[in-house]
Motif scaffolding. Structure first.
Motif, PDB file in Angstrom:
ATOM      1  N   UNK A 170       0.843  -1.194   0.000  1.00 30.84           N
ATOM      2  CA  UNK A 170       0.000   0.000   0.000  1.00 30.84           C
ATOM      3  C   UNK A 170       0.880   1.246   0.000  1.00 30.84           C
ATOM      4  N   UNK A 171       0.657   2.095  -0.951  1.00 30.29           N
ATOM      5  CA  UNK A 171       1.415   3.347  -1.046  1.00 30.29           C
ATOM      6  C   UNK A 171       0.759   4.445  -0.232  1.00 30.29           C
ATOM      7  N   UNK A 172       1.547   5.029   0.687  1.00 31.04           N
ATOM      8  CA  UNK A 172       1.156   6.251   1.391  1.00 31.04           C
ATOM      9  C   UNK A 172       2.175   7.311   0.974  1.00 31.04           C
ATOM     10  N   UNK A 173       2.065   7.863  -0.235  1.00 33.32           N
ATOM     11  CA  UNK A 173       3.171   8.605  -0.833  1.00 33.32           C
ATOM     12  C   UNK A 173       3.317  10.047  -0.375  1.00 33.32           C
ATOM     13  N   UNK A 174       2.355  10.566   0.374  1.00 42.49           N
ATOM     14  CA  UNK A 174       2.364  11.995   0.705  1.00 42.49           C
ATOM     15  C   UNK A 174       3.672  12.394   1.393  1.00 42.49           C
ATOM     16  N   UNK A 192      -3.420  -7.256  11.102  1.00 42.39           N
ATOM     17  CA  UNK A 192      -2.390  -6.662  10.267  1.00 42.39           C
ATOM     18  C   UNK A 192      -1.000  -7.155  10.673  1.00 42.39           C
ATOM     19  N   UNK A 193      -0.286  -7.771   9.721  1.00 44.80           N
ATOM     20  CA  UNK A 193       1.047  -8.298  10.015  1.00 44.80           C
ATOM     21  C   UNK A 193       2.160  -7.433   9.439  1.00 44.80           C
ATOM     22  N   UNK A 194       1.914  -6.793   8.288  1.00 45.94           N
ATOM     23  CA  UNK A 194       2.955  -5.993   7.644  1.00 45.94           C
ATOM     24  C   UNK A 194       2.426  -4.605   7.312  1.00 45.94           C
ATOM     25  N   UNK A 195       3.204  -3.604   7.656  1.00 45.03           N
ATOM     26  CA  UNK A 195       2.846  -2.203   7.417  1.00 45.03           C
ATOM     27  C   UNK A 195       3.282  -1.792   6.014  1.00 45.03           C
ATOM     28  N   UNK A 196       2.831  -0.632   5.543  1.00 47.14           N
ATOM     29  CA  UNK A 196       3.381  -0.105   4.290  1.00 47.14           C
ATOM     30  C   UNK A 196       4.901  -0.012   4.361  1.00 47.14           C
ATOM     31  N   UNK A 197       5.563  -0.117   3.205  1.00 47.92           N
ATOM     32  CA  UNK A 197       7.024  -0.176   3.186  1.00 47.92           C
ATOM     33  C   UNK A 197       7.662   1.071   3.781  1.00 47.92           C
ATOM     34  N   UNK A 198       7.115   2.238   3.486  1.00 48.07           N
ATOM     35  CA  UNK A 198       7.782   3.460   3.925  1.00 48.07           C
ATOM     36  C   UNK A 198       6.788   4.591   4.128  1.00 48.07           C
ATOM     37  N   UNK A 199       7.202   5.529   4.966  1.00 48.10           N
ATOM     38  CA  UNK A 199       6.494   6.785   5.183  1.00 48.10           C
ATOM     39  C   UNK A 199       7.470   7.890   4.781  1.00 48.10           C
ATOM     40  N   UNK A 200       7.335   8.429   3.575  1.00 47.77           N
ATOM     41  CA  UNK A 200       8.400   9.246   2.993  1.00 47.77           C
ATOM     42  C   UNK A 200       8.513  10.676   3.508  1.00 47.77           C
ATOM     43  N   UNK A 221       6.258  -6.196  10.957  1.00 47.68           N
ATOM     44  CA  UNK A 221       7.099  -5.368  10.097  1.00 47.68           C
ATOM     45  C   UNK A 221       6.617  -3.929  10.129  1.00 47.68           C
ATOM     46  N   UNK A 222       7.487  -3.015  10.533  1.00 46.41           N
ATOM     47  CA  UNK A 222       7.164  -1.595  10.591  1.00 46.41           C
ATOM     48  C   UNK A 222       7.653  -0.898   9.328  1.00 46.41           C
ATOM     49  N   UNK A 223       7.086   0.248   8.984  1.00 47.14           N
ATOM     50  CA  UNK A 223       7.551   0.975   7.797  1.00 47.14           C
ATOM     51  C   UNK A 223       8.880   1.677   8.049  1.00 47.14           C
ATOM     52  N   UNK A 224       9.604   1.957   6.981  1.00 45.22           N
ATOM     53  CA  UNK A 224      10.769   2.824   7.092  1.00 45.22           C
ATOM     54  C   UNK A 224      10.273   4.252   7.246  1.00 45.22           C
ATOM     55  N   UNK A 225      10.802   4.948   8.225  1.00 44.52           N
ATOM     56  CA  UNK A 225      10.345   6.303   8.543  1.00 44.52           C
ATOM     57  C   UNK A 225      11.470   7.282   8.218  1.00 44.52           C
ATOM     58  N   UNK A 226      11.161   8.291   7.400  1.00 49.80           N
ATOM     59  CA  UNK A 226      12.182   9.221   6.935  1.00 49.80           C
ATOM     60  C   UNK A 226      12.157  10.557   7.682  1.00 49.80           C
ATOM     61  N   UNK A 227      11.323  10.680   8.684  1.00 47.57           N
ATOM     62  CA  UNK A 227      11.155  11.958   9.381  1.00 47.57           C
ATOM     63  C   UNK A 227      12.453  12.431  10.016  1.00 47.57           C
ATOM     64  N   UNK A 228      12.815  13.688   9.733  1.00 49.21           N
ATOM     65  CA  UNK A 228      13.973  14.291  10.412  1.00 49.21           C
ATOM     66  C   UNK A 228      13.644  15.642  11.030  1.00 49.21           C
ATOM     67  N   UNK A 247      11.618  -5.249  16.273  1.00 50.56           N
ATOM     68  CA  UNK A 247      12.605  -4.272  15.810  1.00 50.56           C
ATOM     69  C   UNK A 247      11.882  -2.989  15.425  1.00 50.56           C
ATOM     70  N   UNK A 248      12.310  -1.876  16.008  1.00 55.73           N
ATOM     71  CA  UNK A 248      11.705  -0.582  15.701  1.00 55.73           C
ATOM     72  C   UNK A 248      12.273  -0.026  14.400  1.00 55.73           C
ATOM     73  N   UNK A 249      11.509   0.798  13.705  1.00 53.70           N
ATOM     74  CA  UNK A 249      12.086   1.497  12.551  1.00 53.70           C
ATOM     75  C   UNK A 249      13.151   2.484  13.019  1.00 53.70           C
ATOM     76  N   UNK A 250      14.159   2.706  12.193  1.00 52.34           N
ATOM     77  CA  UNK A 250      15.199   3.652  12.571  1.00 52.34           C
ATOM     78  C   UNK A 250      14.606   5.048  12.707  1.00 52.34           C
ATOM     79  N   UNK A 251      15.028   5.751  13.767  1.00 51.84           N
ATOM     80  CA  UNK A 251      14.541   7.101  14.038  1.00 51.84           C
ATOM     81  C   UNK A 251      15.638   8.084  13.634  1.00 51.84           C
ATOM     82  N   UNK A 252      15.433   8.767  12.513  1.00 55.95           N
ATOM     83  CA  UNK A 252      16.496   9.552  11.887  1.00 55.95           C
ATOM     84  C   UNK A 252      16.735  10.918  12.532  1.00 55.95           C
TER      85      UNK A 252
END
Length: 327
Positions: A170-174, A192-200, A221-228, A247-252
């Motif tokens: 599932x794309x959450x592209x915003x 729900x077992x797997x989240x969207x691949x990424x939150x851009x 499975x958590x999404x990759x989070x790009x928030x900075x 395993x938590x997603x990396x917190x940038x």
């Protein structure tokens, strides 16, 4: 479908008795069974059904009478139907697409409300996966390249009542978010077992990701989070109660804001690994209860430039006492 001179066969008889099927060269040609053709070239929101059941949409608040979203659906490659919100009956293998022209699916009476007064949520009594681009709910066929979400937009869209099992495709592209736009979108989706691949998105406004996966007890499975660039309470309770996540997603982000990670991983009982790049010293102002109820042992990978790692008081607001801190 079998037709004669352009007329579809709806019934057939032999010797005055109705036929159940017609075969040609040993193959059944009527009635045609199965899901039929799927419009594979359309990439909007898509549900793939895993078992028989129904799909509906529930409306909360004044949505019940006045502000239901304008949505259409296509089942198994058929014509688009304007949805009157009657239930859609589905079988295993069915594919249902959704689209609409809407400013938002959720709304509030005031721009700073901590909940949406009006919103709609998918309901199903059957398991399904979600894929494709969610922006088709706002822009119809013209969803490509649309990257801006208004406040409350997808508030609790799949929460509580759907048997969604995977959103990995599932794309959450915003990349430009607004206040509470994804609040609780998968709240309490226990299948729900797997989240969207990424939150851009790199900038996250207040409560934009709050409670997003809260109570998703099967999530592994958590999404990759790009928030900075964070805002107050932007990740609050995001994964709280995700008891299968280890395993938590990396917190940038290098800098914390008030309440940004409060209760983010609370009661994630299997969680034993976090990599976080913040230089700000964590504590109850930023990370209150964020690691309460996690695994008693684990690894915390800190930013090599962080100066707080040797002096921090260990605990549920910082790093649990039984965890190893590395850089």
């Amino acid at each position: 479908m079998v037709d004669i001179n352009g007329y579809e066969i709806k019934s057939a008889f032999s010797g005055g008795e109705p036929l159940k099927a017609i075969y040609s060269l040993g193959e059944k040609v009527w009635p045609v069974s199965g899901p039929g053709p799927v419009p594979v070239d359309w990439g909007g929101l898509k549900f793939t059904v895993l078992e028989p059941g129904i799909i509906r949409m529930l409306h909360v608040g004044t949505n019940k009478t006045t502000t239901k979203p304008n949505l259409s659906y296509s089942k198994n490659g058929g014509s688009w139907v304007e949805w009157d919100y009657s239930q859609i009956s589905v079988n295993e293998g069915d594919v249902v697409y959704f689209k609409g022209i809407n400013y938002s699916i959720g709304s509030a009476n005031r721009p700073d409300e901590l909940y949406a007064n009006n919103y709609s949520t998918f309901y199903s009594n059957c398991k399904f996966t979600a894929s494709g681009n969610i922006m088709s709910l706002l822009y119809g066929d013209d969803y490509e390249g649309k990257l801006i979400l208004p406040a409350y937009c997808f508030y609790e869209l799949f929460s509580y009542y759907s048997k969604l099992t995977s959103a990995y495709e599932l794309e959450l592209p915003a990349n430009k978010l607004s206040f509470m736009c994804y609040f609780g979108i998968f709240l309490q989706c226990e299948y729900l077992t797997t989240a969207p691949k990424k939150l851009p998105a790199t900038t996250v406004p207040e409560y934009a990701y709050a409670s997003m996966f809260q109570g998703c007890t099967s999530l592994t499975t958590a999404p990759e989070i790009f928030a900075n660039k964070l805002s107050e309470n932007c990740f609050q309770q995001m994964f709280q109660g995700c008891t299968s996540l280890n395993i938590a997603p990396e917190l940038y982000s290098n800098t914390l804001e008030a309440g940004c990670y409060n209760t983010m991983f609370r009661d994630c009982t299997k969680l034993n690994y976090i990599k976080a790049n913040f230089l700000t010293e964590p504590g109850d102002y930023y990370t209150s209860y964020w690691l309460a109820g996690v695994s008693s042992t684990g690894t915390f990978v800190a930013n090599p430039k962080a100066k707080w790692t040797d002096t921090i008081e260990r605990g549920i607001d910082t790093v649990p006492a039984g965890w190893t801190i590395t850089k």
